[in-house]
Each structure stands twice: as C-alpha cells, then as structure tokens.
Design a protein around this motif. Structure first.
Motif, PDB file in Angstrom:
ATOM      1  N   ASN A 129       1.408  -0.598  -0.068  1.00  0.00           N
ATOM      2  CA  ASN A 129      -0.119   0.000   0.295  1.00  0.00           C
ATOM      3  C   ASN A 129       0.666   1.495  -0.354  1.00  0.00           C
ATOM      4  N   VAL A 130       1.028   1.891  -0.825  1.00  0.00           N
ATOM      5  CA  VAL A 130       2.147   3.100  -1.350  1.00  0.00           C
ATOM      6  C   VAL A 130       1.035   3.826  -0.993  1.00  0.00           C
ATOM      7  N   VAL A 131       2.016   5.357  -0.074  1.00  0.00           N
ATOM      8  CA  VAL A 131       1.145   6.413   0.023  1.00  0.00           C
ATOM      9  C   VAL A 131       2.131   7.153  -0.444  1.00  0.00           C
ATOM     10  N   PRO A 132       1.216   8.355  -1.242  1.00  0.00           N
ATOM     11  CA  PRO A 132       2.372   9.427  -1.157  1.00  0.00           C
ATOM     12  C   PRO A 132       1.662  10.709  -1.064  1.00  0.00           C
ATOM     13  N   VAL A 133       1.988  11.336   0.367  1.00  0.00           N
ATOM     14  CA  VAL A 133       1.812  12.012   0.819  1.00  0.00           C
ATOM     15  C   VAL A 133       2.992  13.144   1.687  1.00  0.00           C
ATOM     16  N   THR A 134       2.257  14.660   1.948  1.00  0.00           N
ATOM     17  CA  THR A 134       3.319  15.569   1.987  1.00  0.00           C
ATOM     18  C   THR A 134       3.486  15.409   3.950  1.00  0.00           C
ATOM     19  N   ALA A 161      13.638  11.388  -2.844  1.00  0.00           N
ATOM     20  CA  ALA A 161      13.744   9.842  -3.595  1.00  0.00           C
ATOM     21  C   ALA A 161      14.040   9.152  -2.313  1.00  0.00           C
ATOM     22  N   VAL A 162      12.634   9.566  -1.350  1.00  0.00           N
ATOM     23  CA  VAL A 162      13.119   8.856  -0.051  1.00  0.00           C
ATOM     24  C   VAL A 162      11.610   8.029   0.502  1.00  0.00           C
ATOM     25  N   VAL A 163      12.340   7.198   1.206  1.00  0.00           N
ATOM     26  CA  VAL A 163      11.267   6.252   1.796  1.00  0.00           C
ATOM     27  C   VAL A 163      10.509   5.810   2.840  1.00  0.00           C
ATOM     28  N   VAL A 164       9.642   5.969   3.587  1.00  0.00           N
ATOM     29  CA  VAL A 164       9.295   4.615   5.123  1.00  0.00           C
ATOM     30  C   VAL A 164       8.669   3.806   4.632  1.00  0.00           C
ATOM     31  N   LEU A 165       9.330   2.669   5.279  1.00  0.00           N
ATOM     32  CA  LEU A 165       8.445   1.995   5.287  1.00  0.00           C
ATOM     33  C   LEU A 165       7.912   0.937   6.126  1.00  0.00           C
ATOM     34  N   GLY A 166       7.001   0.126   6.542  1.00  0.00           N
ATOM     35  CA  GLY A 166       5.942  -0.643   7.630  1.00  0.00           C
ATOM     36  C   GLY A 166       6.983  -1.632   7.845  1.00  0.00           C
ATOM     37  N   PHE A 191      14.347   4.540  -4.313  1.00  0.00           N
ATOM     38  CA  PHE A 191      14.122   5.030  -3.137  1.00  0.00           C
ATOM     39  C   PHE A 191      15.856   4.997  -1.813  1.00  0.00           C
ATOM     40  N   THR A 192      15.381   5.198  -1.075  1.00  0.00           N
ATOM     41  CA  THR A 192      16.875   5.369   0.077  1.00  0.00           C
ATOM     42  C   THR A 192      16.303   5.043   1.130  1.00  0.00           C
ATOM     43  N   VAL A 193      16.045   4.563   1.702  1.00  0.00           N
ATOM     44  CA  VAL A 193      15.530   3.962   3.343  1.00  0.00           C
ATOM     45  C   VAL A 193      15.460   4.933   4.344  1.00  0.00           C
ATOM     46  N   ILE A 194      14.515   5.498   4.997  1.00  0.00           N
ATOM     47  CA  ILE A 194      14.795   6.334   5.966  1.00  0.00           C
ATOM     48  C   ILE A 194      14.227   6.180   6.926  1.00  0.00           C
ATOM     49  N   GLY A 195      13.458   5.448   7.233  1.00  0.00           N
ATOM     50  CA  GLY A 195      12.697   5.305   8.411  1.00  0.00           C
ATOM     51  C   GLY A 195      11.992   3.783   8.220  1.00  0.00           C
ATOM     52  N   VAL A 196      11.668   3.418   9.470  1.00  0.00           N
ATOM     53  CA  VAL A 196      10.591   2.129   9.881  1.00  0.00           C
ATOM     54  C   VAL A 196       9.781   2.064  10.499  1.00  0.00           C
ATOM     55  N   ILE A 211       2.704  -2.796   5.959  1.00  0.00           N
ATOM     56  CA  ILE A 211       2.348  -3.311   4.757  1.00  0.00           C
ATOM     57  C   ILE A 211       2.402  -1.981   3.575  1.00  0.00           C
ATOM     58  N   SER A 212       2.226  -0.950   4.405  1.00  0.00           N
ATOM     59  CA  SER A 212       3.046   0.284   3.911  1.00  0.00           C
ATOM     60  C   SER A 212       3.948   1.090   3.643  1.00  0.00           C
ATOM     61  N   ALA A 213       3.841   1.437   2.451  1.00  0.00           N
ATOM     62  CA  ALA A 213       5.364   2.457   2.529  1.00  0.00           C
ATOM     63  C   ALA A 213       5.318   4.097   2.669  1.00  0.00           C
ATOM     64  N   PHE A 214       5.927   5.239   2.657  1.00  0.00           N
ATOM     65  CA  PHE A 214       5.399   6.216   2.828  1.00  0.00           C
ATOM     66  C   PHE A 214       6.317   7.433   1.646  1.00  0.00           C
ATOM     67  N   PHE A 215       6.341   8.095   1.089  1.00  0.00           N
ATOM     68  CA  PHE A 215       6.571   8.815   0.088  1.00  0.00           C
ATOM     69  C   PHE A 215       6.572  10.092  -0.487  1.00  0.00           C
ATOM     70  N   PRO A 216       6.918  11.177  -0.665  1.00  0.00           N
ATOM     71  CA  PRO A 216       6.920  12.206  -0.586  1.00  0.00           C
ATOM     72  C   PRO A 216       5.860  12.703  -2.124  1.00  0.00           C
ATOM     73  N   SER A 217       4.614  13.055  -1.745  1.00  0.00           N
ATOM     74  CA  SER A 217       3.539  12.567  -3.088  1.00  0.00           C
ATOM     75  C   SER A 217       4.067  13.970  -4.382  1.00  0.00           C
TER      76      SER A 217
END
Length: 414
Positions: A129-134, A161-166, A191-196, A211-217
């Motif tokens: 579940n990808v979550v592109p947000v601000t 290109a950074v991502v926070v993984l579930g 994408f570079t992982v910056i958080g879990v 089961i989500s992944a958050f990155f800049p919209s």
C-alpha cells in the motif's frame, strides 16, 4: 433468608438429579437454551470484536478528520453523472488552502494510488500500500517508528526519493539487517529508506502501516504530472475546535479559488471521518439486531424445552409435593422450589453455550490474525438471559405445582 438459601440448595440438588437420572432427556431440553445463548453471544462477541478492531484502526486519526476530494465516501444526493465531472483537488489548491484557512490545525496532500511492488536486490514484496503524502501527514496521523524518521519539509517539497517502510515490508526485504540508508525500487525508481514504522497488526480495510510505504507525493507528481486518472488527489484536514467552522471556511475558500458562483453547487466533497464512524456504528447496530432476531427463535425453542422438562418434573414429583404440603410446606415454598430449579437448569444450558463461544474465540484467534474477544459484559448478558428464560419458562409449571391439593397429590402418586 436461611430458608431461601436452603430452598436454593435443594432446588440445585433436584436440577442435578434431573441431569443425572435423565441425561438424554434433560440435555435435549437444554439444547435449545444452549444454542440460543451460543447464537446470541457468538454474534455479539464477533460484532464487538469487529467494532473494537475498526475503532482501534481508526484511533490513529481524529474522528473529525476531513477528506477534501472529488468523490463522496458515503451516499450522495447528487446524480452520479454529475459527480463524475467534478475536477480533482490540485496541489496548488492545497497550497492555497494551507495559506488561507486559519481555523484548521493541519492540512496535508495525499495521492490515493494503486498498490505496488517493492524490490531490494533479489527480494520482492508485492501488493504494498503506497502512500504518497506531504510531510504534514505525521501531524495528522500518528506514526510510531521502529527505527529512523519521516521525511521533512525540504524532502517533501522537492519530491526527494526517500521512503518510510512498514514493519512487515522492511522485515520481508531486509530480514534482521538494518534497512536505513539502503536503496529499494518502487515504480522502477530508486528510493532510499529513511525509516521503518513500528508493528501495528492487521487493519480492517487493508490500510495497515505494516504493509505500507510512505514517500513524498511530489515525487509522483514529477513523474506523472497532475492529470493522472489512476490516482485520486485528496487534501486531509485536521480541523480546529469548531469542525463546522473549519468545514465552512474550506468550502468558502475553495469555491473562491475555483470561481464557483453563489447559485452553483459545490463541485467537491468534504468527507468527515466521524460520518464514517457513525455509519460503522449503524452497521454494527443492525448486525446486533439481526443477531438478536435470528437467535431469538432458538431461545424460544429453548424456553419451550425448559417448560417441558419442568412439567415432566412436576408430574414425576407429584407425590413428593403432596407430602411436603401435608407437612406444612406453603404454596410459596413449592413455587420457588420449581422456579429455582428451572432457572438453574437454564443457566447450566447457558453456561454450556458460553463455554462453546469461548472455545471458538480461542481457536479462531489462534488460527486467524484477528483478536476475537468474549467480554465480561457478554458473559454476564448470556448468564442473565439464560436465567430470565428459565424464570419465564418455569413460572407456569411452578404455579401448577404450588396449587396442587396435598391429598390429591399423594393419592395421584400412589
């Protein structure tokens, strides 16, 4: 008081003797109560567990959270052909609202996008579940981190290109190794992982952070632009103290931005999360009602079963009733004796039903990733309901027993 305690003890003894001496007949008579209590409490326990899970999943969001978008989350009075022509909420409109709306605490921009695969070297996790947000997203929805952090304002604005993984995504991709600073691929991009995020558990609507992944919209906006119909733009609003004021201000500002005239309808929807919880409460109430209706028939059959066994018990003990009355037992004593016996038999049937519910909740909780809970409130309700069935079902046999003439009763039993 001692007399009634003694009476209760003797009634319990009669009930146990009925079970011991006529096992099959008594169990068949109690079967209706058992099934009835099992049906009602099983439905109530399942619905309560479901309701608790939904409320837990929604607890990270304020119930007054608003979703500004072109679609309605609930029934709408507008025709479908008209709502399908509504324009998407744009990022520029989000920025304008963020600058001008003063009654809201926080606003963030999100793209509802389809699920994607995430790859790291030879490992792949599908259906993420990808979550592109601000970056303001964490000011509205609470996120707890196992390690790392959420992306900041410069990263959000530039579409870094950074991502926070579930939790589960990170575990599947990296196992026990540290994922921070490592690169994964989403949409074919690095994408570079910056958080879990911390482990949350399964969600009711597939929205679990695990089961989500958050990155800049803005990353997706740079890739696809603002006219990609496969994604739904949404402005999430955390209102201030006065939700109606915030809702009215947002509607007024957006109408001005879009140039909507006074006699024209809104071409957007402001969906309030509390409306969703109210709808869920309504569905839960309907499920409980249908459960009571369906289970009520079983309880009716169970009541007839208890009444039947008590009439048989009165007939079998007619001689004993005559002897008790001839020795001075009052009608009230005989009445309570049979009423207590009916209640005790019914409670035994209810406890069997509750035990079956408990066994099933334990089995299902271990088999499924879902907590089925048999609350103390439902246990008390089941026991009380069983006692009430016994009381109602035993009243006529008890009255008939108390009104027996002692001489006739002794003669009948000889």
């Amino acid at each position: 008081m001692l007399l009634y305690l003694r009476l209760l003890r003797e009634s319990f003894g009669f009930a146990v003797n009925a079970l011991r001496n006529n096992k099959l007949r008594t169990l068949l008579s109690l079967l209706g109560v058992t099934i009835g209590i099992f049906s009602i409490i099983a439905v109530l326990a399942a619905v309560d567990s479901l309701d608790r899970k939904i409320k837990k999943d929604l607890s990270s969001l304020d119930k007054n959270t608003m979703y500004l978008t072109r679609v309605s989350f609930g029934p709408s009075n507008l025709p479908r052909w008209k709502t399908e022509q509504f324009p998407d909420v744009t990022y520029d409109e989000f920025q304008a609202l963020k600058r001008s709306v003063i009654s809201a605490e926080n606003l963030c921009f999100q793209l509802f996008a389809g699920r994607q695969s995430i790859k790291f070297e030879n490992e792949t996790v599908n259906d993420v579940n990808v979550v592109p947000v601000t970056y303001e997203f964490t000011d509205i929805q609470t996120l707890e981190f196992e390690t790392g952090r959420f992306f900041n304002e410069p990263e959000s604005n530039s579409g870094a290109a950074v991502v926070v993984l579930g939790f589960e995504v990170a575990k599947s991709l990296f196992g026990g190794s540290d994922p921070i600073g490592k690169d994964v691929r989403i949409y074919g991009q690095r994408f570079t992982v910056i958080g879990v995020t911390q482990k949350q558990g399964a969600g009711m609507f597939g929205e679990s952070n695990d089961i989500s992944a958050f990155f800049p919209s803005n990353f997706l906006r740079r890739m696809y632009g603002d006219n990609n119909k496969t994604m739904l733009p949404v402005v999430i609003v955390n209102p201030g103290d006065n939700i109606d004021e915030t809702k009215a201000e947002i509607a007024q500002k957006l109408r001005m931005i879009r140039g909507i005239k006074a006699d024209q309808e809104d071409n957007f929807f402001i969906n309030v999360l509390s409306g969703l919880t109210d709808m869920i409460d309504g569905i839960v109430g309907q499920m409980n009602m249908f459960g009571w209706i369906i289970s009520g028939f079983s309880l009716l059959v169970g009541g007839f079963g208890i009444a039947n066994i008590m009439f048989v018990s009165v007939k079998e003990r007619t001689n004993l009733i005559g002897i008790q009355k001839s020795l001075g037992a009052k009608n009230r004593f005989i009445l309570f004796q049979f009423l207590f016996e009916a209640v005790i038999l019914s409670i035994i049937g209810g406890l069997i039903g509750l035990f079956l519910v408990w066994i099933i909740t334990v089995i299902l909780t271990n088999l499924l990733e879902f907590d089925f809970i048999l609350g103390m409130g439902n246990v008390i309700l089941g026991t009380t309901l069983a006692a009430a069935i016994g009381l109602v079902s035993g009243i006529l046999p008890a009255i008939s027993a108390s009104r027996l003439d002692p001489v006739e009763a002794i003669r009948t039993g000889m």
